[in-house]
Design an enzyme around this catalytic site. Structure first.
Site, mmCIF file in Angstrom:
data_model
loop_
_atom_site.group_PDB
_atom_site.id
_atom_site.type_symbol
_atom_site.label_atom_id
_atom_site.label_comp_id
_atom_site.label_asym_id
_atom_site.label_seq_id
_atom_site.Cartn_x
_atom_site.Cartn_y
_atom_site.Cartn_z
ATOM 1 N N HIS A 194 121.400 29.391 -10.133
ATOM 2 C CA HIS A 194 122.553 29.071 -10.996
ATOM 3 C C HIS A 194 123.483 30.281 -11.106
ATOM 4 O O HIS A 194 124.692 30.170 -10.883
ATOM 5 C CB HIS A 194 122.026 28.659 -12.375
ATOM 6 C CG HIS A 194 123.074 28.409 -13.407
ATOM 7 N ND1 HIS A 194 123.355 27.151 -13.901
ATOM 8 C CD2 HIS A 194 123.918 29.252 -14.058
ATOM 9 C CE1 HIS A 194 124.327 27.242 -14.799
ATOM 10 N NE2 HIS A 194 124.682 28.508 -14.918
ATOM 11 N N GLU A 195 122.910 31.440 -11.409
ATOM 12 C CA GLU A 195 123.747 32.630 -11.583
ATOM 13 C C GLU A 195 124.374 33.068 -10.257
ATOM 14 O O GLU A 195 125.497 33.558 -10.237
ATOM 15 C CB GLU A 195 122.941 33.785 -12.200
ATOM 16 C CG GLU A 195 122.229 33.478 -13.518
ATOM 17 C CD GLU A 195 123.142 32.904 -14.603
ATOM 18 O OE1 GLU A 195 124.358 33.089 -14.533
ATOM 19 O OE2 GLU A 195 122.618 32.239 -15.525
ATOM 20 N N GLU A 223 130.147 25.620 -15.372
ATOM 21 C CA GLU A 223 128.729 25.489 -15.713
ATOM 22 C C GLU A 223 128.093 24.271 -15.054
ATOM 23 O O GLU A 223 126.943 24.303 -14.640
ATOM 24 C CB GLU A 223 128.547 25.438 -17.230
ATOM 25 C CG GLU A 223 128.948 26.733 -17.924
ATOM 26 C CD GLU A 223 128.235 27.947 -17.368
ATOM 27 O OE1 GLU A 223 127.195 27.798 -16.709
ATOM 28 O OE2 GLU A 223 128.750 29.067 -17.541
ATOM 29 N N HIS A 262 127.368 31.008 -9.471
ATOM 30 C CA HIS A 262 128.522 31.475 -10.247
ATOM 31 C C HIS A 262 129.285 32.599 -9.550
ATOM 32 O O HIS A 262 130.463 32.812 -9.832
ATOM 33 C CB HIS A 262 128.063 32.030 -11.593
ATOM 34 C CG HIS A 262 127.983 31.012 -12.689
ATOM 35 N ND1 HIS A 262 128.976 30.101 -12.935
ATOM 36 C CD2 HIS A 262 127.034 30.794 -13.637
ATOM 37 C CE1 HIS A 262 128.640 29.355 -13.983
ATOM 38 N NE2 HIS A 262 127.463 29.748 -14.414
ATOM 39 N N MET A 290 123.304 35.694 -17.494
ATOM 40 C CA MET A 290 124.762 35.828 -17.530
ATOM 41 C C MET A 290 125.211 36.392 -16.198
ATOM 42 O O MET A 290 124.719 37.424 -15.754
ATOM 43 C CB MET A 290 125.187 36.729 -18.699
ATOM 44 C CG MET A 290 126.686 36.996 -18.755
ATOM 45 S SD MET A 290 127.649 35.464 -18.890
ATOM 46 C CE MET A 290 129.127 35.915 -17.969
ATOM 47 N N GLU A 291 126.185 35.704 -15.619
ATOM 48 C CA GLU A 291 126.498 35.911 -14.201
ATOM 49 C C GLU A 291 127.449 37.058 -13.910
ATOM 50 O O GLU A 291 128.128 37.025 -12.879
ATOM 51 C CB GLU A 291 127.093 34.624 -13.644
ATOM 52 C CG GLU A 291 128.495 34.246 -14.188
ATOM 53 C CD GLU A 291 128.461 33.320 -15.387
ATOM 54 O OE1 GLU A 291 127.404 33.274 -16.047
ATOM 55 O OE2 GLU A 291 129.472 32.663 -15.676
ATOM 56 N N ASN A 292 127.559 38.066 -14.775
ATOM 57 C CA ASN A 292 128.488 39.175 -14.512
ATOM 58 C C ASN A 292 128.515 39.505 -13.025
ATOM 59 O O ASN A 292 127.468 39.639 -12.388
ATOM 60 C CB ASN A 292 128.044 40.435 -15.253
ATOM 61 C CG ASN A 292 127.690 40.155 -16.687
ATOM 62 O OD1 ASN A 292 128.488 39.650 -17.438
ATOM 63 N ND2 ASN A 292 126.454 40.465 -17.042
ATOM 64 N N GLY A 322 119.682 32.670 -21.226
ATOM 65 C CA GLY A 322 118.820 32.675 -20.050
ATOM 66 C C GLY A 322 119.322 33.670 -19.012
ATOM 67 O O GLY A 322 118.565 34.450 -18.456
HETATM 68 ZN ZN ZN Z 1 126.220 29.328 -16.029
#
Ligand code: ZN
Length: 1112
Positions: free
Chosen positions: A530-531, A553, A534, A496-498, A494
């Protein structure tokens, strides 16, 4: 919020990516290290002067291209023509000949034969870069492993058998004696070896870990965790990405501080081709060849633990800084497990490619040599060379763009803040973007395909609002000057929080008003939040090791949607959605005896992958929410701010969080029990309790008097399946909240603690026997509640009389608890079914989602029985008032739109004639004029499915055509789901078969077909028949394989199916990331069989009585 066009405070506008050329200033900062790095890095990019790198391209050009049957994906495999080295290597440990291939080639690259995700990687074995490497010979034919000795012996005995003579018999006796001696020696060696291994397992990776000597012959490399003898300070990474020939190569300098004297340098690296003579170590600030440290032997690769091992003649000295350097290259594969991959997308002028990294979780080592553990943070300076029709984006802003002599562009980025390798990211892209500057001055850009960039605005706007909010909520500002997000076609997750460059799956990110459903909009808002959460919890304060994955998470899954998104979209009532989106789905899995503790030691890469499941995300969110509730939101937030401030740019473990929360709880007088003591009962053991509440009726004092006790809730209490996980006696610290019909206090209910090993008795004055008692108010605790039968009836009566006395979350919890307790055999199924009688008055979305879930289970179980007809009629009776109330016109609010979607879906699926007719009519209208879709977004899912289910082949054909032509990712998802609704087996079969050609859709297609009662059996057979290809493609990827298993096994409920499942597991011991999911499938199937045995008659009789009584 200020929108802008290119410059600060302008107006938001679409931008086509382009590259700006600026003069090159290689030595502008005058730093000595920097200067040398520039000199080194320029060469490979422009005209390779260094022999090693030149060899990479020469070798590639002269090599043969090999097709691997993956839809035209090729990569380079050089010819192998060198001979066995003439000189035996001098090795400090016993070595063996590894393979014929190795013996006949100079092995200077390493390719793991065990961890390949796709098989394409694996087939690269033997694809060796041939370098002028003076050290290569000794490495090529030998590796320090032990197990293959047996196979060599095995080959020798085969030859012996061929010589059948008396001479041989005498020889045989001698050989037997020798063999016995060897076996004895081997046994002693094993015992000794195990003792050593045990010792280094204990010490490696700890502060007290020692250097090579104390590891004896095993070596420090025999531990999956890096030793703490060294720590990286800074990486200078230069990558050249060739999107014409699909390769990348690069150079790396890692500045390493020595913490404890050591003569071994371990660097993670796998799947990369590294000319070994380019591997050098220098003292800091000493760059000449003469300063290069001498090696004890050639660098070599430890394949199992994916280390490049560099052994030095003299130890590195504690306190000193050294520079590790190497060159490397690899093909740029269309493989999302490759770490750095190419990804295709279609345009009007044909297929185009972008390149992007996905280094999580342990894939950075496939992109560049690194210390690939989350606690080894360092500053990264990135330089990316690329073709001029692309731009490069990365974690940090661009410092300069330079056009090189060959017309390529060199993009140099600012040095990063300290960052873990799994968060390092860049893309080489030709996408377009929109941008905005947040109120707090962060430049946010959102990138998408040019034809989709008009659908990024919602994500951009909502992202800016949430980022500003989090600055204030977390008490520390987002530290980077910019934040890019990119919707990458085919992206497997879904999001990715790079840090500074978040990647998203387009269908979870792109939104078009009047085309996308409200549920989709909510999903986008939640995932963006959510991201963004993070960026603090995960990126700034990072887990020390993957056993605390749940903290990252779970936290992002709670604070993101239910605090961040809730702030941005306050009208949606997201907190009311918590039970249906997060808690109830995970409670089902966590009530299996094959669940797992949320906090779990992990050692292997597969175990790390398995951490990424519903338990980490949704149980994590549930217990963090519970913690926030018993502490109070203000106290929780205060503790959180302190925690984030103390560990900013660092690493932490869960106990660090508990300590800070505990400190503020004591300060605020909120708690008398230690937070860690409470939370350990939720994190160190799997499952959750059911609290049994027993009222004492007929008391003389007239007060409410109730006893509570707890036990572990198991869906199948008779399950004989076991795990090796530890537990705390399966007792928990339960925050027990309750209210009664006398005060109906849902915001500030009474609270007690039910402690492990204790029963709790509560007395409340002024409550009569006819008053109901309700425990776990608004489902704030992660547990279920069972009552005596009389109290269940009182609660049910209240729902019938006036259900709105309870909030939507409490109604949802009552329904979920009753049906799950009945499913486990702890409550009479009839009591649960009686609760549904009030549903003809229920108009709210949240309880209906729970109803759809719990009755969906009963429908699945009854699907192959004679009672299904009555079930269908009864469900139609329940849902019809909701359907009639909400109708087909826009009901106005976000939540009502979703309620309308569920009403139409249930009404049509249970055969409401009006619904089916209207759905078919709308779909036919669309078929007549495909350019105008007349179907309201929130009923699209139901309408598409109904029309295809009740239509013939032409509806499916039309949907397939739309699937191929639409550029909307949401629309694609809806159409894929609808195609699985057909009742034509041959269409379902071809739909299943075709999905193998589009691997990124396979999981969705299989899950959708499994929902169709006609397709459930077919998808199970399909999975069985295609195990090998599915395992190879998805088994090494987080979520995918496990999700696939869970969805396609959900309806299994016969002994025959159970047997099939068990034999599948037995026949395929290598189950990758689905190992636990398969065990859970066995247990769920056993529970389903038991449900049919125990409940079928009661349910069938109850349904039959309802049909008679209601005259249905
Ligand atoms: Zn996550």
């Amino acid at each position: 919020m200020a929108h802008r066009e290119g410059v600060p405070n302008g107006v938001m506008g679409i931008k086509r990516s382009r590259v700006k050329t600026v003069p090159e200033h290689p030595n502008e900062d005058g730093d000595e290290d920097h200067t040398e790095q520039e000199t080194t890095l320029q060469e490979p990019a422009v005209k390779p002067k260094q022999p090693a790198l030149k060899k990479v391209s020469t070798s590639s050009q002269s090599s043969r291209r090999v097709s691997f049957g993956d839809g035209g994906v090729n990569h380079i495999e050089p010819e192998i023509s060198l001979q066995v080295p003439a000189v035996e290597p001098k090795q400090p440990v016993p070595l063996k000949k590894v393979s014929t291939t190795s013996q006949t080639s100079r092995r200077v690259s390493h390719v793991s034969s065990t961890s390949s995700a796709t098989g394409r990687r694996r087939s690269r074995k033997g694809s060796f870069f041939v370098a002028d490497n003076p050290y290569a010979d000794s490495l090529s034919a030998y590796e320090p492993e032990e197990s293959d000795d047996e196979s060599i012996n095995g080959k020798m005995s085969m030859k012996t058998k061929v010589r059948d003579s008396r001479f041989c018999q005498r020889k045989r006796i001698v050989r037997i004696i020798v063999l016995l001696c060897l076996l004895l020696g081997l046994a002693l060696g094993l015992i000794f070896g195990m003792a050593i291994k045990k010792e280094h397992d204990r010490t490696a990776g700890s502060e007290d870990g020692t250097v090579l000597e104390s590891y004896g012959r095993d070596g420090i490399w025999n531990n999956i965790r890096l030793p703490k003898t060294l720590t990286p300070l800074k990486y200078n990474l230069h990558i050249r990405t060739d999107l014409t020939n699909f390769t990348f190569n690069g150079t790396i300098d890692i500045f390493i501080k020595c913490i404890k004297n050591t003569e071994v340098v371990l660097i993670h690296s796998t799947q990369l081709e590294i000319p070994l003579h380019t591997v050098t170590i220098h003292p800091e600030n000493m760059h000449h060849e003469k300063d290069r440290l001498h090696l004890k032997r050639d660098p070599w690769f430890h394949e199992e633990h994916q280390y490049l091992v560099v052994e030095l003649k003299t130890p590195l000295k504690a306190g000193s800084v050294y520079k590790f350097s190497a060159m490397f290259s690899a093909p740029l594969l269309h493989d999302y497990n490759a770490g750095y991959y190419r990804t295709p997308y279609d345009t009007a002028t044909g297929e185009r490619w972008n390149a992007a990294t996905l280094t999580a979780l342990t894939l950075a080592r496939r992109v560049f040599p690194c210390f690939d553990e989350p606690s080894f943070k360092a500053n990264f300076t990135l330089t990316l060379d690329h073709e001029p029709n692309y731009v490069a984006i990365a974690n940090m802003p661009i410092e300069s763009n330079t056009t090189l002599e060959d017309g390529w562009v060199r993009s140099k980025f600012e040095e990063s803040v300290p960052i873990s390798t799994y968060l390092v990211a860049w893309c080489v892209t030709d996408f377009a973007y929109k941008e905005i500057t947040t109120q707090n001055g962060v430049l946010m850009r959102v990138w998408a395909r040019e034809d989709a960039v008009d659908t990024v605005e919602y994500a951009l706007q909502i992202g800016a609002t949430i980022l500003d909010f989090f600055d204030e909520y977390f008490g520390t500002k987002f530290p980077l000057p910019k934040l890019d997000s990119i919707a990458l076609p085919g992206f497997p997750y879904g999001g990715m929080e790079n840090w500074g460059l978040i990647s998203y799956k387009p269908s979870r990110f792109l939104y078009k008003e009047s085309v996308s459903p409200a549920r989709n909009k909510e999903g986008i808002c939640s995932i963006v939040a959510h991201e963004l959460a993070h960026q603090w919890f995960g990126n700034s304060v990072t887990l020390k090791w993957w056993d605390d994955t749940w903290l990252n998470e779970g936290f992002a899954s709670y604070v993101g949607p239910y605090i961040g998104a809730n702030h941005a979209e306050p009208e949606w009532g997201l907190n009311d959605m918590f039970t249906i989106r997060s808690m109830h789905p995970v409670m089902t899995i966590d009530s299996l005896s094959t669940s797992r503790p949320i906090s779990l030691p992990v050692a292997t890469n597969e175990e790390i992958l398995q951490q990424f499941d519903l338990i980490s995300y949704r149980k994590g969110a549930s217990i963090i929410r519970m913690c926030s509730n018993f502490l109070g939101e203000a106290t929780f937030r205060k503790g959180l701010k302190k925690y984030l401030a103390e560990f900013e740019y660092g690493n932490a473990v869960r106990d660090d969080l508990w300590k800070h929360l505990n400190d503020v709880a004591k300060e605020d007088g909120r708690l008398f029990i230690d937070v860690k003591e409470i939370m350990d009962t939720w994190t160190l053991q799997m499952g959750y309790p059911v609290v049994t509440v027993t009222r004492e009726y007929g008391r003389a004092d007239g007060n409410l008097h109730f006893r509570t006790d707890q036990e572990r809730f198991l869906l199948n209490p008779q399950s004989n399946m076991t795990t090796n996980y530890g537990d705390l006696g399966y007792k928990w610290f339960v925050p027990l909240t309750y209210t009664t019909s006398r005060d109906a206090q849902f915001d500030m209910p009474s609270q007690e603690w039910l402690s492990p090993g204790h029963k709790l008795t509560v007395s409340v004055t002024g409550v009569e026997e006819s008053d109901w008692l309700f425990v776990n108010v608004e489902a704030r605790g992660y547990y279920r509640v069972n009552y005596d039968e009389n109290n269940w009836q009182l609660l049910t009566q209240q729902l019938v009389d006036n259900h709105q006395v309870f909030g939507v979350t409490s109604r949802s919890a009552l329904i979920s608890d009753a049906f799950n307790l009945a499913r486990a055999g702890s409550l009479n199924q009839v009591i649960a079914l009686n609760i549904t009688q009030y549903l003809t008055s229920e108009r709210d979305y949240v309880p209906w989602v729970t109803v759809k879930d719990v009755t969906g289970y009963i429908g699945d179980m009854l699907g192959k029985t004679g009672a299904y007809g009555d079930f269908q009629k009864y469900m139609l009776h329940l849902v019809t008032p909701l359907y009639q109330d909400l109708g087909w016109t826009d009901p106005g609010t976000h939540v009502k739109r979703q309620a309308q979607g569920i009403a139409v879906s249930l009404a049509c699926s249970f055969g409401n004639e009006h619904c089916v007719t209207e759905a078919s009519r709308l779909f036919a209208e669309w078929m007549q004029n495909p350019s105008v879709n007349p179907i309201p977004p929130d009923v699209k899912q139901a309408v598409y499915c109904t029309a295809i289910q009740h239509g013939d082949q032409k509806e499916s054909t039309f949907a397939m055509e739309q699937l191929e032509t639409t550029n909307s990712d949401t629309e694609k998802l809806l159409l894929r789901e609808a195609l699985a609704c057909t009742q034509m087996p041959w269409l379902l079969q071809s739909y299943l078969t075709d999905t193998l050609d589009t691997p990124e859709d396979t999981k969705t297609v299989l899950a959708n077909v499994a929902k169709n009662s006609l397709g459930a059996r077919m998808v199970w057979d399909f999975f069985w028949e295609n195990w090998d290809v599915l395992r190879k493609t998805y088994g090494d990827r987080a979520f995918y394989f496990a999700d696939m298993v869970s969805s396609i096994t959900a309806k299994l409920n016969t002994k025959y199916e159970l047997k099939q499942l068990q034999s599948l597991i037995k026949d395929h011991p290598d189950q990758g990331s689905a190992e636990r999911a398969l065990q859970q499938a066995v247990e769920s199937t056993q529970a389903n069989i038991r449900w049919i045995q125990n409940n079928y008659n009661d349910v069938a009789t109850w349904l039959s009585n309802q049909i008679d009584t209601l005259g249905l």
